[in-house]
Design an enzyme around this catalytic site. Sequence first.
Site, PDB file in Angstrom:
ATOM      1  N   HIS A  24      51.029  -1.391 -14.529  1.00  0.00           N
ATOM      2  CA  HIS A  24      52.209  -2.271 -14.627  1.00  0.00           C
ATOM      3  C   HIS A  24      53.484  -1.624 -14.057  1.00  0.00           C
ATOM      4  O   HIS A  24      54.532  -1.572 -14.681  1.00  0.00           O
ATOM      5  CB  HIS A  24      52.404  -2.866 -16.027  1.00  0.00           C
ATOM      6  CG  HIS A  24      52.535  -1.924 -17.195  1.00  0.00           C
ATOM      7  ND1 HIS A  24      53.443  -0.904 -17.233  1.00  0.00           N
ATOM      8  CD2 HIS A  24      51.904  -1.905 -18.387  1.00  0.00           C
ATOM      9  CE1 HIS A  24      53.357  -0.287 -18.393  1.00  0.00           C
ATOM     10  NE2 HIS A  24      52.418  -0.859 -19.106  1.00  0.00           N
ATOM     11  N   HIS A  78      46.200  -1.641 -31.290  1.00  0.00           N
ATOM     12  CA  HIS A  78      47.249  -2.089 -30.360  1.00  0.00           C
ATOM     13  C   HIS A  78      46.646  -3.135 -29.443  1.00  0.00           C
ATOM     14  O   HIS A  78      45.520  -2.982 -28.971  1.00  0.00           O
ATOM     15  CB  HIS A  78      47.715  -0.856 -29.572  1.00  0.00           C
ATOM     16  CG  HIS A  78      48.721  -1.103 -28.513  1.00  0.00           C
ATOM     17  ND1 HIS A  78      49.765  -1.989 -28.636  1.00  0.00           N
ATOM     18  CD2 HIS A  78      48.889  -0.521 -27.280  1.00  0.00           C
ATOM     19  CE1 HIS A  78      50.510  -1.953 -27.541  1.00  0.00           C
ATOM     20  NE2 HIS A  78      49.989  -1.082 -26.697  1.00  0.00           N
ATOM     21  N   GLU A  80      47.972  -4.462 -26.454  1.00  0.00           N
ATOM     22  CA  GLU A  80      48.262  -4.535 -25.010  1.00  0.00           C
ATOM     23  C   GLU A  80      46.935  -4.664 -24.257  1.00  0.00           C
ATOM     24  O   GLU A  80      45.920  -4.073 -24.652  1.00  0.00           O
ATOM     25  CB  GLU A  80      49.057  -3.299 -24.557  1.00  0.00           C
ATOM     26  CG  GLU A  80      49.639  -3.516 -23.163  1.00  0.00           C
ATOM     27  CD  GLU A  80      50.687  -2.493 -22.737  1.00  0.00           C
ATOM     28  OE1 GLU A  80      50.936  -1.524 -23.473  1.00  0.00           O
ATOM     29  OE2 GLU A  80      51.258  -2.692 -21.649  1.00  0.00           O
ATOM     30  N   ASP A  82      45.377  -3.440 -21.876  1.00  0.00           N
ATOM     31  CA  ASP A  82      44.517  -2.305 -21.495  1.00  0.00           C
ATOM     32  C   ASP A  82      43.639  -1.859 -22.657  1.00  0.00           C
ATOM     33  O   ASP A  82      42.709  -1.063 -22.455  1.00  0.00           O
ATOM     34  CB  ASP A  82      45.335  -1.130 -20.944  1.00  0.00           C
ATOM     35  CG  ASP A  82      46.436  -0.652 -21.859  1.00  0.00           C
ATOM     36  OD1 ASP A  82      47.125  -1.487 -22.453  1.00  0.00           O
ATOM     37  OD2 ASP A  82      46.607   0.576 -21.997  1.00  0.00           O
ATOM     38  N   HIS A 147      54.211   1.775 -28.814  1.00  0.00           N
ATOM     39  CA  HIS A 147      55.419   1.295 -28.220  1.00  0.00           C
ATOM     40  C   HIS A 147      55.547  -0.225 -28.272  1.00  0.00           C
ATOM     41  O   HIS A 147      56.431  -0.791 -27.625  1.00  0.00           O
ATOM     42  CB  HIS A 147      55.470   1.767 -26.758  1.00  0.00           C
ATOM     43  CG  HIS A 147      54.378   1.169 -25.903  1.00  0.00           C
ATOM     44  ND1 HIS A 147      54.672   0.461 -24.761  1.00  0.00           N
ATOM     45  CD2 HIS A 147      53.032   1.125 -26.032  1.00  0.00           C
ATOM     46  CE1 HIS A 147      53.557   0.039 -24.209  1.00  0.00           C
ATOM     47  NE2 HIS A 147      52.539   0.423 -24.969  1.00  0.00           N
ATOM     48  N   ASP A 166      48.387   4.760 -28.139  1.00  0.00           N
ATOM     49  CA  ASP A 166      49.108   5.228 -26.954  1.00  0.00           C
ATOM     50  C   ASP A 166      49.863   6.546 -27.167  1.00  0.00           C
ATOM     51  O   ASP A 166      50.105   7.287 -26.193  1.00  0.00           O
ATOM     52  CB  ASP A 166      50.110   4.166 -26.487  1.00  0.00           C
ATOM     53  CG  ASP A 166      49.441   3.026 -25.733  1.00  0.00           C
ATOM     54  OD1 ASP A 166      48.319   3.213 -25.234  1.00  0.00           O
ATOM     55  OD2 ASP A 166      50.046   1.948 -25.645  1.00  0.00           O
ATOM     56  N   TYR A 194      54.170  10.225 -19.084  1.00  0.00           N
ATOM     57  CA  TYR A 194      53.795   9.123 -19.972  1.00  0.00           C
ATOM     58  C   TYR A 194      54.912   8.854 -20.991  1.00  0.00           C
ATOM     59  O   TYR A 194      55.331   7.716 -21.209  1.00  0.00           O
ATOM     60  CB  TYR A 194      52.493   9.487 -20.707  1.00  0.00           C
ATOM     61  CG  TYR A 194      51.863   8.338 -21.438  1.00  0.00           C
ATOM     62  CD1 TYR A 194      50.897   7.557 -20.819  1.00  0.00           C
ATOM     63  CD2 TYR A 194      52.229   8.026 -22.731  1.00  0.00           C
ATOM     64  CE1 TYR A 194      50.320   6.496 -21.487  1.00  0.00           C
ATOM     65  CE2 TYR A 194      51.661   6.971 -23.405  1.00  0.00           C
ATOM     66  CZ  TYR A 194      50.700   6.209 -22.777  1.00  0.00           C
ATOM     67  OH  TYR A 194      50.138   5.152 -23.438  1.00  0.00           O
ATOM     68  N   HIS A 227      44.683   7.187 -24.139  1.00  0.00           N
ATOM     69  CA  HIS A 227      44.599   7.520 -22.707  1.00  0.00           C
ATOM     70  C   HIS A 227      44.545   9.040 -22.556  1.00  0.00           C
ATOM     71  O   HIS A 227      45.273   9.767 -23.244  1.00  0.00           O
ATOM     72  CB  HIS A 227      45.832   7.024 -21.951  1.00  0.00           C
ATOM     73  CG  HIS A 227      46.037   5.545 -22.028  1.00  0.00           C
ATOM     74  ND1 HIS A 227      45.255   4.637 -21.353  1.00  0.00           N
ATOM     75  CD2 HIS A 227      46.945   4.807 -22.709  1.00  0.00           C
ATOM     76  CE1 HIS A 227      45.669   3.410 -21.614  1.00  0.00           C
ATOM     77  NE2 HIS A 227      46.692   3.481 -22.434  1.00  0.00           N
TER      78      HIS A 227
HETATM   79 FE1  FEO Z   1      50.404   0.043 -24.756  1.00  0.00          FE
HETATM   80 FE2  FEO Z   1      47.727   1.767 -23.500  1.00  0.00          FE
HETATM   81  O1  FEO Z   1      48.712   0.256 -23.966  1.00  0.00           O
END
Ligand code: FEO
Length: 407
Positions: A24, A78, A80, A82, A147, A166, A194, A227
């Site tokens: 993104h 979370h 999001e 991904d 986040h 995250d 990050y 991640h």
């Molecule tokens: Fe906030 Fe890895 O997504």
Amino acid sequence: MQKYQIKEDIWWVGAIDWDVRDFHGYETPRGTTYNSYLITDEKMALIDGTRKGFGPEVLRRVRSCCELSQIEYLVINHVEPDHSGDIPWLLEQLAPVKILTSKRAREILRWYYGTQVDGWDIQIVGTGDEVSLGKYTLSFLEAPMLHWPDSMFTYVKEAKVLLPNDAFGQHLATSKRFADEVDMNIIMDEAAKYYANILMLYGGQVQKIIAKVAELGLEIDAIGPSHGVIWRRPEDIKRIIEAYVAWSRGEARQRVALIYDTMWHSTEKMTLAIEDGIAQEGVEAVVLRLGRTPLAEVARAVLESRAFLVGSPTLNNTMFPTVGGFLTYIRGLRPKDRISGAYGSYGWSGGGVKQIDAELKSMNLTVLPPLEFRYVPTEEDIAACVEYGRELARQVKEWGQERPEAS
Ligand code: FEO
């Protein structure tokens, strides 16, 4: 498939995205991973979903540890995409599972995946709630705005494994799973980038959650983010937590980032002269040309530098588009406790530097008087740039004496 064990009956079952180069808008030259974790206890739990298209890889890894039909819980820390993009597909592959997630996450799931969510078996969990799997207990800790509003940490109590989604992550694709197996300079490089691009604006929330973890007395043997690599050596866990504390407080190195673009090299000449002045005072400077440097790298330079200047020529009475894009991005990331300033060249009317100056002032930074020259800087103008750099460097050194330095 290769199995990756974190502790007895706790597995990494994520997916490696070697190809992604734009997350993104955040450039990811080293790719990333979407980490899911599996606990093969009396009751089995899958922690976190994955990005659309990566579900088959996750399930192949799960199958190397247990039968899909044995999984009873899916924890969603979370939403999001991904981490949730393939959840509808995963739910079709698994036997009926109970989803453990936060109230906010449930709301966001409904926004993303519509009415099908109403048919999912969802148990809302929040800070302090626990679910026993047998020998292990999952304990939940809401981490709003780390986040997203829904963000949540899962703590595997008896194993002392923290799964904070995250937080503490890095965009880094690797066939190694642990921080102690990869070059630490690369890991910290990616962890800083990050933090700068995902979390810089949430420093207050970062401090709150770290204080909460301390207050709860959580012992941590491993941190498995969503991640990148897993932190497991005590010194590595200490290192990443201390880095988060420093970044969240706005601590930085005695360094100046010169962020600029140029049209016919006049602003470039100013940049190099300012850099020379900074160097003459013994302070480090880094020069980053917009349009040629990934924006994620520029944000990281702001995170790690006590000061940043923004230089632009004036084009059609306004700043360069690349500079405008950078200012929009960095305003959103809300750097704090930074010295800043605007400089650049113009031909007949000016306007670009004035706009940058106004933008920097609106960000609540310490802003130096702007510096601008017409057409091509003269020898006197270059000397003034050098002196501007020297004065800035002196301020950076004074600032450094008053405040702690981040490592
Ligand atoms: Fe906030 Fe890895 O997504």
